[in-house]
Design a protein around this motif. Structure first.
Motif, mmCIF file in Angstrom:
data_model
loop_
_atom_site.group_PDB
_atom_site.id
_atom_site.type_symbol
_atom_site.label_atom_id
_atom_site.label_comp_id
_atom_site.label_asym_id
_atom_site.label_seq_id
_atom_site.Cartn_x
_atom_site.Cartn_y
_atom_site.Cartn_z
ATOM 1 N N ARG A 45 0.836 -1.209 0.000
ATOM 2 C CA ARG A 45 0.000 0.000 0.000
ATOM 3 C C ARG A 45 0.869 1.256 0.000
ATOM 4 N NH1 ARG A 45 -4.713 1.620 4.451
ATOM 5 N NH2 ARG A 45 -5.522 3.431 3.283
ATOM 6 N N VAL A 46 1.972 1.209 0.716
ATOM 7 C CA VAL A 46 2.896 2.349 0.735
ATOM 8 C C VAL A 46 3.485 2.586 -0.656
ATOM 9 C CG1 VAL A 46 5.140 3.145 1.596
ATOM 10 C CG2 VAL A 46 3.452 2.202 3.181
ATOM 11 N N ILE A 47 3.819 1.504 -1.345
ATOM 12 C CA ILE A 47 4.342 1.629 -2.709
ATOM 13 C C ILE A 47 3.281 2.243 -3.625
ATOM 14 C CG2 ILE A 47 5.088 0.320 -4.738
ATOM 15 C CD1 ILE A 47 7.262 0.583 -2.650
ATOM 16 N N GLN A 48 2.050 1.797 -3.512
ATOM 17 C CA GLN A 48 0.968 2.384 -4.325
ATOM 18 C C GLN A 48 0.800 3.872 -4.024
ATOM 19 O OE1 GLN A 48 -2.226 -0.468 -3.266
ATOM 20 N NE2 GLN A 48 -2.416 -0.856 -5.471
ATOM 21 N N TRP A 49 0.882 4.235 -2.764
ATOM 22 C CA TRP A 49 0.732 5.635 -2.380
ATOM 23 C C TRP A 49 1.850 6.488 -2.973
ATOM 24 C CZ3 TRP A 49 4.402 8.072 0.841
ATOM 25 C CH2 TRP A 49 4.093 9.389 1.188
ATOM 26 N N GLU A 50 3.084 6.017 -2.880
ATOM 27 C CA GLU A 50 4.222 6.812 -3.338
ATOM 28 C C GLU A 50 4.275 6.930 -4.856
ATOM 29 O OE1 GLU A 50 7.984 8.869 -3.437
ATOM 30 O OE2 GLU A 50 6.038 8.939 -2.460
ATOM 31 N N TYR A 51 3.907 5.858 -5.553
ATOM 32 C CA TYR A 51 4.039 5.853 -7.020
ATOM 33 C C TYR A 51 2.659 5.921 -7.690
ATOM 34 C CZ TYR A 51 8.812 4.566 -5.913
ATOM 35 O OH TYR A 51 10.092 4.558 -5.410
ATOM 36 N N PRO A 132 14.513 -0.818 12.488
ATOM 37 C CA PRO A 132 13.771 -0.204 13.606
ATOM 38 C C PRO A 132 12.960 1.009 13.156
ATOM 39 C CG PRO A 132 16.014 -0.751 14.261
ATOM 40 C CD PRO A 132 15.939 -0.973 12.783
ATOM 41 N N GLU A 133 13.511 1.786 12.225
ATOM 42 C CA GLU A 133 12.800 2.978 11.755
ATOM 43 C C GLU A 133 11.499 2.598 11.053
ATOM 44 O OE1 GLU A 133 13.545 6.889 8.914
ATOM 45 O OE2 GLU A 133 15.099 5.357 9.121
ATOM 46 N N TRP A 134 11.562 1.595 10.161
ATOM 47 C CA TRP A 134 10.351 1.175 9.465
ATOM 48 C C TRP A 134 9.375 0.520 10.428
ATOM 49 C CZ3 TRP A 134 7.066 2.073 6.036
ATOM 50 C CH2 TRP A 134 6.130 1.117 5.620
ATOM 51 N N TYR A 135 9.877 -0.193 11.419
ATOM 52 C CA TYR A 135 8.993 -0.822 12.404
ATOM 53 C C TYR A 135 8.135 0.244 13.083
ATOM 54 C CZ TYR A 135 7.402 -3.682 16.310
ATOM 55 O OH TYR A 135 6.620 -4.339 17.213
ATOM 56 N N SER A 136 8.763 1.374 13.430
ATOM 57 C CA SER A 136 8.019 2.451 14.079
ATOM 58 C C SER A 136 7.007 3.073 13.129
ATOM 59 C CB SER A 136 9.006 3.525 14.566
ATOM 60 O OG SER A 136 8.314 4.640 15.086
ATOM 61 N N ILE A 156 8.127 9.329 5.174
ATOM 62 C CA ILE A 156 8.067 8.046 4.454
ATOM 63 C C ILE A 156 8.880 8.131 3.164
ATOM 64 C CG2 ILE A 156 6.558 6.389 3.307
ATOM 65 C CD1 ILE A 156 4.339 7.250 5.179
ATOM 66 N N ARG A 157 8.756 9.239 2.445
ATOM 67 C CA ARG A 157 9.486 9.398 1.177
ATOM 68 C C ARG A 157 10.995 9.386 1.418
ATOM 69 N NH1 ARG A 157 4.956 12.939 -0.167
ATOM 70 N NH2 ARG A 157 3.798 11.910 -1.847
ATOM 71 N N ARG A 162 16.097 6.591 0.309
ATOM 72 C CA ARG A 162 17.405 6.757 0.930
ATOM 73 C C ARG A 162 18.487 6.128 0.043
ATOM 74 N NH1 ARG A 162 17.013 4.824 6.747
ATOM 75 N NH2 ARG A 162 15.811 6.746 6.856
ATOM 76 N N PRO A 163 19.576 6.843 -0.229
ATOM 77 C CA PRO A 163 20.635 6.280 -1.084
ATOM 78 C C PRO A 163 21.381 5.148 -0.386
ATOM 79 C CG PRO A 163 21.334 8.376 -0.153
ATOM 80 C CD PRO A 163 19.879 8.210 0.219
#
Length: 226
Positions: A45-51, A132-136, A156-157, A162-163
């Motif tokens: 769902r996050v991928i759909q939202w971003e793209y 940990p960041e994504w878990y939060s 989120i973006r 992130r490179p």
């Protein structure tokens, strides 16, 4: 023009670098294979939202985790259908950096069978486990997705883009499987014989025994047949 068929796991950063890379190749469509796992669905769902600027559709697999042979047969069947449908684009890529290893391996094999151009994989330190960041972030997204992306979409973006990830592209050698599957389908129905060399090959891989389909042969027909 290109398209991407990719497996999805619990973390969207296994997919976002692939899409970012393919946007430079006139990416026109993305199809994500998703299980019933709620964290996998959230990642997709996050991928759909971003793209949202390109079609990103979800192809549901009827299990939460790939733990049986039947599960992987389903992956092969669904991948076959989507790869054939996506042939209208000049190049079809298969992304295997997300999801379970069994699903990714089956998807790569399907790409070889059904005409994908390249297998793509993302190598980053974070893909092996949930950061940990994504878990939060994901726990807050589960509580109220629209509110979170509305208020903290930039966060989120930044995480998604992130490179540091490195994309590995593996060429695929097309596997001439159509004749073998057609022969197995015909023999299963009892009205078609295969050429001797093909019968020998099918016996060598355990798909035939004394002119009859084995359970493995029947599984091949189920996974790869029309």
């Amino acid at each position: 023009m290109s398209a991407l068929l990719a497996s999805v796991g619990e973390q969207p950063t296994a997919i976002s670098p692939l899409i970012d890379h393919l946007l430079t190749e006139n990416l026109r469509e993305v199809v994500l294979l998703v299980t019933k796992d709620p964290y996998v669905l959230l990642s997709a769902r996050v991928i759909q939202w971003e793209y949202h600027q390109i079609p990103v559709s979800l192809k549901a697999l009827q299990f939460e985790d790939a733990i049986t042979e039947d599960d992987l047969v389903e992956v092969m069947r669904v991948a076959r259908e989507e790869l054939i449908r996506l042939r209208r684009w000049r190049r079809v890529y298969v992304g295997i950096s997300g999801g379970r290893k069994g699903i990714a391996a089956t998807l790569a094999l399907a790409g070889s069978f059904f005409g994908a151009y390249r297998v793509l994989h993302v190598i980053t330190e974070e893909i092996s486990s949930v950061s940990p960041e994504w878990y939060s972030i994901r726990e807050e997204l589960r509580q109220d997705f629209e509110k979170f992306v509305g208020q903290r979409g930039d966060e989120i973006r930044e995480f998604l883009h992130r490179p540091g990830g490195r994309i590995v592209a593996l060429p695929l050698i097309p596997a001439e499987i159509n004749e073998a599957v057609s022969a197995l389908e015909g023999m299963e129905k009892g009205h078609k014989k295969a050429r001797p060399y093909l019968i020998k090959k099918l016996e060598e891989i355990g798909a035939l025994r004394k002119g009859k389909l084995t359970e493995y042969g029947k599984m091949l027909v189920k996974a790869l047949g029309r």
